[in-house]
Design a protein around this motif. Structure first.
Motif, PDB file in Angstrom:
ATOM      1  N   ALA A 107      33.753  34.177  34.455  1.00  0.00           N
ATOM      2  CA  ALA A 107      33.534  34.742  35.824  1.00  0.00           C
ATOM      3  C   ALA A 107      34.812  35.145  36.469  1.00  0.00           C
ATOM      4  N   THR A 108      36.090  34.811  36.100  1.00  0.00           N
ATOM      5  CA  THR A 108      37.153  35.038  36.485  1.00  0.00           C
ATOM      6  C   THR A 108      38.090  35.378  35.565  1.00  0.00           C
ATOM      7  N   LEU A 109      39.102  36.315  35.911  1.00  0.00           N
ATOM      8  CA  LEU A 109      40.094  36.785  34.763  1.00  0.00           C
ATOM      9  C   LEU A 109      41.218  36.963  35.684  1.00  0.00           C
ATOM     10  N   ILE A 110      42.399  36.376  35.265  1.00  0.00           N
ATOM     11  CA  ILE A 110      43.722  36.446  35.845  1.00  0.00           C
ATOM     12  C   ILE A 110      44.914  36.884  34.803  1.00  0.00           C
ATOM     13  N   PHE A 111      45.217  37.995  34.714  1.00  0.00           N
ATOM     14  CA  PHE A 111      46.140  38.397  33.458  1.00  0.00           C
ATOM     15  C   PHE A 111      47.451  38.092  33.809  1.00  0.00           C
ATOM     16  N   PRO A 112      48.285  37.787  32.824  1.00  0.00           N
ATOM     17  CA  PRO A 112      49.656  37.246  33.227  1.00  0.00           C
ATOM     18  C   PRO A 112      50.625  38.595  33.164  1.00  0.00           C
ATOM     19  N   GLU A 113      51.723  38.669  33.700  1.00  0.00           N
ATOM     20  CA  GLU A 113      52.495  39.566  33.884  1.00  0.00           C
ATOM     21  C   GLU A 113      53.099  40.310  32.759  1.00  0.00           C
ATOM     22  N   SER A 114      53.168  39.340  31.494  1.00  0.00           N
ATOM     23  CA  SER A 114      53.577  39.880  30.368  1.00  0.00           C
ATOM     24  C   SER A 114      52.835  40.961  29.660  1.00  0.00           C
ATOM     25  N   LEU A 115      51.290  40.936  29.994  1.00  0.00           N
ATOM     26  CA  LEU A 115      50.388  41.503  29.436  1.00  0.00           C
ATOM     27  C   LEU A 115      50.722  43.172  29.746  1.00  0.00           C
ATOM     28  N   LEU A 133      42.045  39.972  38.510  1.00  0.00           N
ATOM     29  CA  LEU A 133      43.440  40.113  39.024  1.00  0.00           C
ATOM     30  C   LEU A 133      44.232  40.727  37.823  1.00  0.00           C
ATOM     31  N   PHE A 134      44.689  42.258  37.932  1.00  0.00           N
ATOM     32  CA  PHE A 134      45.242  42.933  37.126  1.00  0.00           C
ATOM     33  C   PHE A 134      46.731  42.879  37.377  1.00  0.00           C
ATOM     34  N   SER A 135      47.628  42.487  36.367  1.00  0.00           N
ATOM     35  CA  SER A 135      48.922  42.279  36.665  1.00  0.00           C
ATOM     36  C   SER A 135      49.622  43.512  36.685  1.00  0.00           C
ATOM     37  N   GLU A 136      51.082  43.632  37.021  1.00  0.00           N
ATOM     38  CA  GLU A 136      51.770  44.825  37.268  1.00  0.00           C
ATOM     39  C   GLU A 136      52.049  45.719  36.055  1.00  0.00           C
ATOM     40  N   ASN A 137      52.121  45.218  34.710  1.00  0.00           N
ATOM     41  CA  ASN A 137      52.749  45.841  33.577  1.00  0.00           C
ATOM     42  C   ASN A 137      51.735  46.418  32.717  1.00  0.00           C
ATOM     43  N   ILE A 138      50.521  46.307  33.123  1.00  0.00           N
ATOM     44  CA  ILE A 138      49.522  46.850  32.029  1.00  0.00           C
ATOM     45  C   ILE A 138      49.531  48.157  32.323  1.00  0.00           C
ATOM     46  N   ASP A 139      49.825  49.149  31.015  1.00  0.00           N
ATOM     47  CA  ASP A 139      49.857  50.429  31.096  1.00  0.00           C
ATOM     48  C   ASP A 139      49.029  51.181  30.208  1.00  0.00           C
ATOM     49  N   ALA A 140      48.224  50.410  29.432  1.00  0.00           N
ATOM     50  CA  ALA A 140      47.144  50.990  28.614  1.00  0.00           C
ATOM     51  C   ALA A 140      46.116  50.188  28.622  1.00  0.00           C
ATOM     52  N   TYR A 141      45.053  50.924  28.880  1.00  0.00           N
ATOM     53  CA  TYR A 141      43.614  50.366  28.738  1.00  0.00           C
ATOM     54  C   TYR A 141      42.976  51.290  27.432  1.00  0.00           C
ATOM     55  N   GLY A 142      41.920  50.370  26.921  1.00  0.00           N
ATOM     56  CA  GLY A 142      41.228  51.154  25.957  1.00  0.00           C
ATOM     57  C   GLY A 142      39.969  51.696  26.555  1.00  0.00           C
ATOM     58  N   SER A 143      39.112  52.172  25.649  1.00  0.00           N
ATOM     59  CA  SER A 143      37.850  52.559  26.046  1.00  0.00           C
ATOM     60  C   SER A 143      36.892  51.491  26.212  1.00  0.00           C
ATOM     61  N   THR A 156      41.867  43.118  42.205  1.00  0.00           N
ATOM     62  CA  THR A 156      43.174  43.108  42.907  1.00  0.00           C
ATOM     63  C   THR A 156      44.028  43.794  41.610  1.00  0.00           C
ATOM     64  N   VAL A 157      44.585  44.978  41.893  1.00  0.00           N
ATOM     65  CA  VAL A 157      45.605  45.842  40.825  1.00  0.00           C
ATOM     66  C   VAL A 157      47.063  45.757  41.467  1.00  0.00           C
ATOM     67  N   LYS A 158      47.538  45.261  40.582  1.00  0.00           N
ATOM     68  CA  LYS A 158      49.141  45.373  40.866  1.00  0.00           C
ATOM     69  C   LYS A 158      49.978  46.451  40.114  1.00  0.00           C
ATOM     70  N   GLY A 159      49.275  46.801  39.120  1.00  0.00           N
ATOM     71  CA  GLY A 159      50.266  47.898  38.298  1.00  0.00           C
ATOM     72  C   GLY A 159      50.024  49.247  38.875  1.00  0.00           C
ATOM     73  N   SER A 160      50.370  50.537  38.163  1.00  0.00           N
ATOM     74  CA  SER A 160      50.343  51.879  38.620  1.00  0.00           C
ATOM     75  C   SER A 160      49.082  52.601  37.747  1.00  0.00           C
ATOM     76  N   VAL A 161      48.232  51.849  37.095  1.00  0.00           N
ATOM     77  CA  VAL A 161      47.292  52.264  36.350  1.00  0.00           C
ATOM     78  C   VAL A 161      46.041  51.700  36.562  1.00  0.00           C
ATOM     79  N   MET A 162      44.973  52.541  37.094  1.00  0.00           N
ATOM     80  CA  MET A 162      43.739  51.849  37.939  1.00  0.00           C
ATOM     81  C   MET A 162      42.725  51.968  36.601  1.00  0.00           C
ATOM     82  N   PRO A 163      42.412  50.525  36.280  1.00  0.00           N
ATOM     83  CA  PRO A 163      41.149  50.332  35.176  1.00  0.00           C
ATOM     84  C   PRO A 163      39.878  50.714  35.687  1.00  0.00           C
ATOM     85  N   THR A 164      39.007  51.194  35.000  1.00  0.00           N
ATOM     86  CA  THR A 164      37.654  51.355  35.079  1.00  0.00           C
ATOM     87  C   THR A 164      36.685  50.284  34.839  1.00  0.00           C
ATOM     88  N   VAL A 165      36.148  49.827  36.111  1.00  0.00           N
ATOM     89  CA  VAL A 165      35.232  48.721  36.040  1.00  0.00           C
ATOM     90  C   VAL A 165      33.897  49.441  36.688  1.00  0.00           C
TER      91      VAL A 165
END
Length: 243
Positions: A107-115, A133-143, A156-165
């Protein structure tokens, strides 16, 4: 120190496993198909979980990914339909393709800053997922990372890349980047119902930006949560949220 390929594959009466502190590696399909496995303790020394390691462990309810584990293998927890809780400790850098596919109780995902990277279809079919909750350093999302995650309500998106949900049930999107993010189109229902929270001072930019200007409700927020700063010594250093 290691559990080899297919070591406990298909042990359908196994209900629990507690590893020794010396364990470093869980290899390919080590516990795959252990349908009654409810609990697994993974010590902090484990460096990697192999592909399909816990695939189709349909009774597994919770898992903690320890801090020294840099990568989670492809399909490592795919089909774990009872998995309701995943805790990622800091240190995890990549989540493999289809790693948590069809974990329908999550039901809930909280990604670490290291991801930094999430693989193709990593959470595909997680139909119960509601909050991310998307952490700040995720810069690559697969398809198709979140394909079939159509129950998501808040992001919640902390980084500069917006995921597609691809969920039209989203009612809250909180952004920490003051620069409008590039993103795929949302459903019209999301434009009408979702409130987008953006950092103070960036409201006009979002109201004029491609995609974001389509949202009916955009509000500013203080991203630090700090309302006032006082100090007793005039020359004391003040640190921001990044140290």
């Amino acid at each position: 120190t290691s559990i080899g390929d297919y070591a406990f594959y298909g042990c359908t009466s196994l209900t629990g496993y507690t590893a020794t502190e010396n364990l470093k590696v869980i290899d390919t399909s080590a516990f795959a198909g252990c349908s009654k496995l409810v609990s697994v303790t993974i010590p902090r020394g484990v460096m990697s979980i192999g592909n399909n390691a816990f695939e189709n462990c349909t009774s597994l309810a919770a898992i903690i990914i320890p801090q020294n584990m840099l990568a989670i293998g492809s399909k490592s927890f795919a089909g774990c339909s009872s998995l309701a809780s995943v805790e990622f400790k800091e240190g995890v850098e990549t989540i493999g393709n289809n790693a948590f596919a069809n974990c329908t109780s999550l039901a809930t995902l909280i990604f670490p800053e290291s991801l930094t990277a999430i693989g193709d279809g990593a959470f595909k079919g997680c139909s119960g997922l509601k909050t991310i909750l998307f952490s700040e350093n995720i810069d690559a999302y697969g398809s198709n990372v979140f394909e079939g995650c159509d129950a998501v309500e808040a992001m919640t998106v902390k980084g500069s890349v917006m995921p597609t949900v691809p969920s039209d049930k989203i009612t809250s999107i909180t952004l920490y980047s003051p620069v409008p993010l590039e993103t795929a189109e949302f459903a019209n229902k999301v434009y009408r119902n979702a409130t987008v929270y953006v950092p103070q001072g960036s409201l006009e930019r979002y109201q004029a930006a491609s995609v974001w200007k389509n949202f009916w409700t955009i509000k500013e927020f203080d991203s630090t949560g700090i309302e006032d700063v006082t100090m007793d010594v005039a020359d004391a250093p003040i640190y921001n949220m990044k140290g």
